[in-house]
Write a protein that holds these residues in place. Structure first.
Motif, PDB file in Angstrom:
ATOM      1  N   LEU A 190       3.934  -6.605  -6.806  1.00 44.11           N
ATOM      2  CA  LEU A 190       3.431  -7.872  -6.285  1.00 44.11           C
ATOM      3  C   LEU A 190       2.179  -7.684  -5.440  1.00 44.11           C
ATOM      4  O   LEU A 190       1.229  -8.448  -5.539  1.00 44.11           O
ATOM      5  N   SER A 191       2.131  -6.628  -4.619  1.00 39.91           N
ATOM      6  CA  SER A 191       0.982  -6.451  -3.715  1.00 39.91           C
ATOM      7  C   SER A 191      -0.115  -5.585  -4.317  1.00 39.91           C
ATOM      8  O   SER A 191      -1.149  -5.376  -3.709  1.00 39.91           O
ATOM      9  N   GLY A 192       0.128  -5.050  -5.519  1.00 37.21           N
ATOM     10  CA  GLY A 192      -0.883  -4.177  -6.144  1.00 37.21           C
ATOM     11  C   GLY A 192      -1.057  -2.878  -5.395  1.00 37.21           C
ATOM     12  O   GLY A 192      -2.103  -2.238  -5.481  1.00 37.21           O
ATOM     13  N   SER A 193      -0.059  -2.451  -4.652  1.00 42.51           N
ATOM     14  CA  SER A 193      -0.179  -1.203  -3.881  1.00 42.51           C
ATOM     15  C   SER A 193       0.695  -0.111  -4.483  1.00 42.51           C
ATOM     16  O   SER A 193       1.411  -0.347  -5.460  1.00 42.51           O
ATOM     17  N   LEU A 194       0.606   1.065  -3.907  1.00 38.88           N
ATOM     18  CA  LEU A 194       1.460   2.190  -4.306  1.00 38.88           C
ATOM     19  C   LEU A 194       2.086   2.763  -3.041  1.00 38.88           C
ATOM     20  O   LEU A 194       1.435   2.796  -1.997  1.00 38.88           O
ATOM     21  N   THR A 195       3.341   3.224  -3.165  1.00 35.78           N
ATOM     22  CA  THR A 195       3.963   3.870  -2.013  1.00 35.78           C
ATOM     23  C   THR A 195       4.024   5.365  -2.269  1.00 35.78           C
ATOM     24  O   THR A 195       4.403   5.800  -3.360  1.00 35.78           O
ATOM     25  N   VAL A 196       3.587   6.137  -1.284  1.00 35.53           N
ATOM     26  CA  VAL A 196       3.702   7.593  -1.398  1.00 35.53           C
ATOM     27  C   VAL A 196       4.467   8.132  -0.202  1.00 35.53           C
ATOM     28  O   VAL A 196       4.340   7.620   0.916  1.00 35.53           O
ATOM     29  N   LYS A 197       5.279   9.160  -0.473  1.00 35.32           N
ATOM     30  CA  LYS A 197       6.053   9.771   0.599  1.00 35.32           C
ATOM     31  C   LYS A 197       5.758  11.270   0.617  1.00 35.32           C
ATOM     32  O   LYS A 197       5.744  11.921  -0.431  1.00 35.32           O
ATOM     33  N   ASN A 198       5.487  11.763   1.818  1.00 39.27           N
ATOM     34  CA  ASN A 198       5.320  13.207   1.980  1.00 39.27           C
ATOM     35  C   ASN A 198       6.716  13.814   2.114  1.00 39.27           C
ATOM     36  O   ASN A 198       7.397  13.596   3.107  1.00 39.27           O
ATOM     37  N   LEU A 199       7.156  14.535   1.102  1.00 38.45           N
ATOM     38  CA  LEU A 199       8.549  15.004   1.084  1.00 38.45           C
ATOM     39  C   LEU A 199       8.783  16.134   2.082  1.00 38.45           C
ATOM     40  O   LEU A 199       9.924  16.464   2.386  1.00 38.45           O
ATOM     41  N   GLN A 200       7.684  16.711   2.591  1.00 42.55           N
ATOM     42  CA  GLN A 200       7.862  17.761   3.588  1.00 42.55           C
ATOM     43  C   GLN A 200       8.039  17.185   4.988  1.00 42.55           C
ATOM     44  O   GLN A 200       8.862  17.654   5.764  1.00 42.55           O
ATOM     45  N   THR A 201       7.264  16.107   5.300  1.00 42.35           N
ATOM     46  CA  THR A 201       7.321  15.558   6.657  1.00 42.35           C
ATOM     47  C   THR A 201       8.144  14.276   6.731  1.00 42.35           C
ATOM     48  O   THR A 201       8.501  13.827   7.816  1.00 42.35           O
ATOM     49  N   GLY A 202       8.396  13.647   5.589  1.00 38.76           N
ATOM     50  CA  GLY A 202       9.155  12.406   5.570  1.00 38.76           C
ATOM     51  C   GLY A 202       8.289  11.163   5.776  1.00 38.76           C
ATOM     52  O   GLY A 202       8.753  10.031   5.651  1.00 38.76           O
ATOM     53  N   SER A 234      -3.534   1.053  -1.152  1.00 43.03           N
ATOM     54  CA  SER A 234      -4.168   0.709  -2.429  1.00 43.03           C
ATOM     55  C   SER A 234      -4.305   1.997  -3.247  1.00 43.03           C
ATOM     56  O   SER A 234      -4.319   3.096  -2.681  1.00 43.03           O
ATOM     57  N   PRO A 235      -4.420   1.892  -4.586  1.00 46.02           N
ATOM     58  CA  PRO A 235      -4.496   3.100  -5.421  1.00 46.02           C
ATOM     59  C   PRO A 235      -5.568   4.101  -4.959  1.00 46.02           C
ATOM     60  O   PRO A 235      -5.323   5.304  -4.949  1.00 46.02           O
ATOM     61  N   ASN A 236      -6.756   3.620  -4.567  1.00 45.06           N
ATOM     62  CA  ASN A 236      -7.812   4.548  -4.132  1.00 45.06           C
ATOM     63  C   ASN A 236      -7.453   5.256  -2.833  1.00 45.06           C
ATOM     64  O   ASN A 236      -7.684   6.453  -2.665  1.00 45.06           O
ATOM     65  N   GLU A 237      -6.880   4.475  -1.919  1.00 43.92           N
ATOM     66  CA  GLU A 237      -6.500   5.071  -0.630  1.00 43.92           C
ATOM     67  C   GLU A 237      -5.395   6.123  -0.805  1.00 43.92           C
ATOM     68  O   GLU A 237      -5.324   7.079  -0.045  1.00 43.92           O
ATOM     69  N   VAL A 238      -4.565   5.913  -1.826  1.00 41.97           N
ATOM     70  CA  VAL A 238      -3.484   6.871  -2.077  1.00 41.97           C
ATOM     71  C   VAL A 238      -4.053   8.261  -2.369  1.00 41.97           C
ATOM     72  O   VAL A 238      -3.571   9.270  -1.845  1.00 41.97           O
ATOM     73  N   ILE A 239      -5.109   8.288  -3.177  1.00 40.88           N
ATOM     74  CA  ILE A 239      -5.705   9.594  -3.507  1.00 40.88           C
ATOM     75  C   ILE A 239      -6.221  10.273  -2.238  1.00 40.88           C
ATOM     76  O   ILE A 239      -5.984  11.459  -2.007  1.00 40.88           O
ATOM     77  N   ASN A 240      -6.886   9.493  -1.378  1.00 45.41           N
ATOM     78  CA  ASN A 240      -7.378  10.063  -0.116  1.00 45.41           C
ATOM     79  C   ASN A 240      -6.230  10.583   0.739  1.00 45.41           C
ATOM     80  O   ASN A 240      -6.295  11.676   1.304  1.00 45.41           O
ATOM     81  N   GLN A 241      -5.166   9.756   0.802  1.00 44.34           N
ATOM     82  CA  GLN A 241      -4.014  10.152   1.617  1.00 44.34           C
ATOM     83  C   GLN A 241      -3.391  11.456   1.101  1.00 44.34           C
ATOM     84  O   GLN A 241      -3.095  12.376   1.875  1.00 44.34           O
ATOM     85  N   LEU A 242      -3.229  11.540  -0.222  1.00 44.51           N
ATOM     86  CA  LEU A 242      -2.617  12.752  -0.794  1.00 44.51           C
ATOM     87  C   LEU A 242      -3.504  13.967  -0.564  1.00 44.51           C
ATOM     88  O   LEU A 242      -3.014  15.054  -0.252  1.00 44.51           O
TER      89      LEU A 242
END
Ligand code: ATP
Ligand code: MG
Length: 427
Positions: free
Chosen positions: A396-408, A414-422
């Protein structure tokens, strides 16, 4: 239900997981192959690939009939009137191809091969009916520098794999044809004098190939073999000069070796330098690499006289040793484990996954619409560093959720920000 069919005895499946009779996985093999490819390129060797089946005569002529390989171990069959054999080793096929395609026309060649070989032996740890060799052939090189280089090359590989302290180099010089003939006369005389102490194999070899009595594995033959006339006493100045030059270079490269005057190798085509790398960590199957000069072989196979040297490494034995005593760095886990919930999330997730792959991340998709708790369990088991989650909210929001499995830590972006975050998390 049909009856299960099993692999042929002595022929192994190599699986993504360690199996009941294999300590290695396909990941180990791939990691080894990657190291090997770089290593071979560093020494200027080029890859050659030949068929696994050849005319039987090729092996008979090059390896020799009174060898275990041709005499007892070859898989030979009639192919509508032509006798063919599964290759028991790589050198003969390689040289057949080199002569057939005239590769030595205007320059020497440094070639490597890797692949399955077949010998009908009694299967046991480190000895199989289908096994793999990686080998090199330096064709058109007469000097002791090349002998030393290919030995140094092996030493380098052992170092890359962390097993340099578990192996020993043995070298010997088999001389030239005349020197071997003179030694053979003396050896046969000696063996005849001790004929009543020889076992059946040695008595037969005394006639067909007396040199091979020297490498008999029978404990009862050791004393006779040890006291037999030594080939080294029959070497002329040319052979000795070459052998000494090799030893000088090995010393200058700090490569430890021992001389073994009974090292004759199992195949007939060798002359001058021969060597083996052995280990005491694998029981009776202690030879992981064997090699030597075969200056007359190319001519024997219809080419021009071409001084040459090569070696073959048994990959299974090498990997047994690496798994128990060395190191092979394998990181097989994906960067990201991707999961979704609800059918409408599928296209959204798959688009995001492809974009992440194109951005350089490796992504393993869960591939089923299951409870998130179940999917997170699989994500942890996969060893992934991050999870990517797309459910109804994200659609619905056009976003993606990412979780750092090491830190929780978990964020929706947004899809572009996800790449930066990762990328940031990866630093
Ligand atoms: P061995 O004395 O152990 O039978 P070989 O002298 O017959 O060895 P080569 O023909 O020199 O072996 O082959 C080179 C290498 O290939 C060997 O040092 C070994 O590491 C490997 N090798 C040979 N035969 C087998 C086999 N049946 N199974 C697994 N590896 C093998
Ligand atoms: Mg053998």
């Amino acid at each position: 239900m049909g009856v299960k069919i099993q692999a042929v005895k002595g022929m192994n499946d190599i699986l993504p997981v360690a199996g009941k009779d294999s300590v290695w996985t396909t990941a180990d093999w791939l990691a080894f192959e990657e190291i090997a490819h770089k290593w071979l390129a560093q020494y200027g060797y080029k890859n050659i690939r030949t068929p696994m089946i050849e005319p039987t005569g090729l092996f008979v002529r090059s390896i020799g009939t009174d060898t275990d390989v041709v005499g007892k171990e070859m898989y030979t069959f009639d192919d509508y009137g032509e006798s063919l054999s599964l290759r028991p080793e790589g050198t003969a096929s390689c040289l057949r191809a080199v002569v057939e395609h005239n590769l030595l026309y205007n320059s020497p060649q440094k070639l490597w091969y890797m692949g399955a070989m077949f010998r009908h032996e009694k299967p046991q740890k480190g000895r199989y009916r289908q096994f793999h060799q990686i080998g090199v052939e330096a064709l058109g090189y007469a000097g002791a520098d090349t002998d030393a280089e290919i030995i140094a090359m092996c030493f380098d590989l052992w170092q890359k794999l962390g097993i340099q302290n578990c192996v020993q180099l043995e070298i010997n010089c088999l001389g030239n044809r005349e020197e071997r003939a003179a030694h053979r006369t003396a050896l046969v005389e000696y063996l005849k004098r001790h004929e009543n102490q020889l076992d059946e194999d040695s008595r037969r070899r005394m006639v067909t190939n007396p040199l091979r009595v020297l490498d008999s594995k029978n404990p009862a033959m050791q004393e006779i073999a040890e006291n037999a006339p030594k080939l080294s006493d029959y070497l002329g100045s040319g052979s000795l000069k070459h052998y000494n030059a090799l030893q000088n270079i090995l010393n200058s490269l700090d490569i430890p070796f021992v001389e073994n005057h009974r090292l004759v190798r199992g195949l007939d085509y060798y002359n001058s330098t021969v060597f083996e790398w052995t280990t005491d960590k694998l029981g009776a199957q202690g030879t992981i690499c064997g090699g030597g000069r075969y200056d007359g072989l190319i001519e024997e196979l219809g080419g021009k006289p071409t001084p040459s040297i090569g070696f073959a490494i048994g990959i299974e034995r090498l990997l047994l040793l690496v798994k128990s005593h060395g190191n092979l760095k394998i990181d097989n886990s994906p960067d990201i484990y991707a999961m979704y919930q609800g059918e409408t999330a599928q296209p959204h997730l798959m688009r995001a996954v492809q974009n992440l792959r194109h951005a350089g991340f490796s992504v393993l998709t869960h591939g089923a619409d299951q409870k998130l708790a179940t999917q997170f369990k699989k994500a942890d088991a996969s060893g992934a560093k991050f999870a990517l989650i797309v459910a109804e909210n994200e659609v619905l929001s056009g976003s993606l959720t990412v979780k750092n499995l090491q830190t929780g830590e978990q964020v929706s972006l947004s899809p572009n920000e996800v790449i930066n975050q990762l990328n940031q998390w990866s630093m």
